[in-house]
Scaffold this motif. Structure first.
Motif, PDB file in Angstrom:
ATOM      1  N   VAL A 172      -3.210 -10.970  -2.133  1.00  0.00           N
ATOM      2  CA  VAL A 172      -3.482  -9.534  -2.078  1.00  0.00           C
ATOM      3  C   VAL A 172      -3.056  -8.854  -3.375  1.00  0.00           C
ATOM      4  N   VAL A 173      -1.877  -9.187  -3.860  1.00  0.00           N
ATOM      5  CA  VAL A 173      -1.396  -8.592  -5.117  1.00  0.00           C
ATOM      6  C   VAL A 173      -2.284  -9.001  -6.280  1.00  0.00           C
ATOM      7  N   LEU A 206      -0.900  -4.356   1.175  1.00  0.00           N
ATOM      8  CA  LEU A 206       0.215  -5.133   1.726  1.00  0.00           C
ATOM      9  C   LEU A 206       0.664  -4.567   3.067  1.00  0.00           C
ATOM     10  N   GLU A 207       0.655  -3.246   3.180  1.00  0.00           N
ATOM     11  CA  GLU A 207       1.014  -2.630   4.458  1.00  0.00           C
ATOM     12  C   GLU A 207       0.012  -3.032   5.548  1.00  0.00           C
ATOM     13  N   GLU A 234       0.270 -12.659   0.723  1.00  0.00           N
ATOM     14  CA  GLU A 234       0.803 -11.557  -0.081  1.00  0.00           C
ATOM     15  C   GLU A 234       0.495 -11.770  -1.562  1.00  0.00           C
ATOM     16  N   ALA A 254      -2.579  -1.854  -4.041  1.00  0.00           N
ATOM     17  CA  ALA A 254      -1.764  -2.989  -3.605  1.00  0.00           C
ATOM     18  C   ALA A 254      -0.810  -2.624  -2.478  1.00  0.00           C
ATOM     19  N   LEU A 260      -1.829  -5.676   5.512  1.00  0.00           N
ATOM     20  CA  LEU A 260      -1.658  -7.111   5.746  1.00  0.00           C
ATOM     21  C   LEU A 260      -0.548  -7.365   6.759  1.00  0.00           C
ATOM     22  N   ARG A 261       0.591  -6.716   6.551  1.00  0.00           N
ATOM     23  CA  ARG A 261       1.717  -6.948   7.465  1.00  0.00           C
ATOM     24  C   ARG A 261       1.390  -6.467   8.874  1.00  0.00           C
ATOM     25  N   TYR A 290       3.423 -15.578   2.768  1.00  0.00           N
ATOM     26  CA  TYR A 290       3.680 -15.407   1.337  1.00  0.00           C
ATOM     27  C   TYR A 290       2.423 -15.694   0.526  1.00  0.00           C
TER      28      TYR A 290
END
Length: 331
Positions: A318-319, A221-222, A315, A217, A224-225, A312
Motif C-alpha cells: 500500500v505504501v 492504511l486506515e 502495508e 497513504a 486496510l486495517r 506487513y
C-alpha cells in the motif's frame, strides 16, 4: 529414460506452445506443465526465462544431457520478442527435442515472430489457446467455468453480478470465484455476491486500492486495517491493488482524445470506471506503474504463503503504491 507420450493433450509433450495475450491463461498453461513434470519427478528443474535472459547458445546449454538424467521444464516467455539468432537456436531444438525436457513457448500470436510460431506448429507442438477475452459474454462464460471447475454451482444472476462488480480482468475474476467458494457453502447467488462486493464499502478491498492509487497513504492504511479487522481476505486486497494499478497503466497507454464509450469497450472497463481512473492517474508515470506492480506482486506472494506476516506485506504494498502515485507530481 521414460518414454514420452505423443498425445497433444499430454502436458509432458516435448514442446508446449501457449498462444495468446491473456496472462492468466498463459500462467495456467505453464503451471499445468510444471505440475505434471513434478508429479513425474519431484526434483524437476524449472527454468523460467524472458527474451533478455535467453542469449544465443543458452537453450543448448539448458537442454544438454545431464549425468543424472534429470527432468527439466524450460519456459520461454514472450517468444515473439526473441532475437533472430536465438530463434534459430529454438528452431534447431524443435527438430530434435531432448528427452526428459519439456520446452514451453509463450507467444502472443501476432505477426511478430510468426516464423517461430509456424515452426513450432510444424514440429507438432502441443498447443494451448490463451486468447484475450474482449466480450462480456466471454467473461461470463469464464466465471461459470471457474465455478464448475471448483465443483460448485452459482446462479446466472450471481455470475453476472460478479462480472459487473469485478470487470474484465480474468485474474481478479478467478480470485473472486475462489474466495466465494472457500467462504460460502451451497449455491452462490446474487445476494452473496452483493454482500462481498457491494455491501461493505467501508471495509472494501477496492477502497484500500482507490486510496492507494490516489497517493493517500494514510487513508489507504486506515482502510486496510479496517478491512482486515472485518474479515476481508488479504488475497482480495492484493487483487484489488493489482486491478487498480493495471487500470491506470491501461488508460495511460490508450489513445488521447478517445471517447469514454470507446475506451470502455477497448479496455474492458465500465464507463464509470474510466472517469474514476482518469482522476486517479494524475501523478503516475510508466516507471511508477511498473514499480507498483512489482510491489503488489511481492505482497501477493507474501499473503499466499511466501512470507511470515501477510499484514506487513500488504502495508508495504500500500505504501509503495501510494508513493508511486505521488512520484511525478511530488505530492
Amino acid at each position: 529414460m521414460a518414454t514420452r507420450k505423443n498425445s497433444t493433450d499430454d502436458p509432458l509433450a516435448p514442446v508446449t506452445l501457449a498462444v495468446g495475450q491473456e496472462d492468466l491463461l498463459l500462467d495456467r498453461a505453464v503451471q499445468q506443465v510444471v505440475a505434471a513434470a513434478r508429479a513425474a519427478d519431484s526434483d524437476t528443474d524449472v527454468r523460467d526465462l524472458t527474451p533478455d535472459k535467453l542469449e544465443p547458445g543458452t537453450l543448448a546449454e539448458l537442454t544438454s544431457p545431464s549425468l543424472f538424467s534429470e527432468r527439466k521444464v524450460v519456459v520461454v516467455r514472450n517468444a515473439q520478442d526473441l532475437t533472430a539468432d536465438t530463434i534459430k537456436d529454438v528452431k534447431a531444438y524443435l527438430g530434435a527435442p531432448a528427452e526428459e525436457i519439456t520446452l514451453v513457448l509463450l507467444h502472443a500470436g501476432g505477426a511478430k515472430g510468426k516464423g517461430l510460431l509456424d515452426a513450432a506448429r510444424k514440429a507438432g507442438a502441443r498447443e494451448v489457446a490463451c486468447p484475450k477475452t474482449t466480450k462480456p459474454a466471454e467473461r461470463l462464460s469464464f466465471v461459470r467455468s471457474e465455478f464448475k471447475a471448483l465443483g460448485r454451482s452459482a446462479t446466472p444472476e450471481a455470475c453476472q453480478a460478479l462480472v459487473d462488480s469485478i470487470g474484465s480482468d480474468l485474474r481478479e475474476l478467478a480470485s473472486a470465484v475462489s474466495q466465494l467458494v472457500a467462504d460460502v457453502e451451497g449455491t452462490i447467488d446474487e445476494a452473496i455476491v452483493g454482500r462481498y462486493y457491494t455491501g461493505r464499502a467501508e471495509a472494501s478491498s477496492f477502497t484500500v486500492a482507490d486510496r492507494a492509487v490516489e497517493g493517500r497513504a494514510a487513508e489507504a492504511l486506515e482502510a486496510l486495517r479496517w478491512s482486515l479487522s472485518t474479515g476481508v481476505a488479504p488475497v482480495l486486497i492484493t487483487s484489488a491493488l493489482a486491478q487498480a494499478v493495471r487500470a491506470i497503466g491501461k488508460l495511460a497507454s490508450a489513445p488521447r482524445g478517445a471517447r469514454p464509450g470507446d475506451l470502455a469497450r477497448d479496455l474492458g472497463m465500465p464507463p464509470w470506471k474510466i472517469d474514476r481512473v482518469r482522476q486517479q492517474m494524475r501523478g503516475w508515470s510508466a516507471d511508477g506503474v511498473a514499480a507498483a506492480l512489482r510491489a503488489v506482486a511481492d505482497a501477493d506472494a507474501g499473503v499466499k504463503g511466501g512470507g511470515d506476516d501477510p499484514e506487513y506485506a500488504l502495508e508495504k504494498a500500500v505504501v509503495a503504491v501510494a508513493q508511486a502515485a505521488r512520484a511525478r507530481s511530488g505530492r
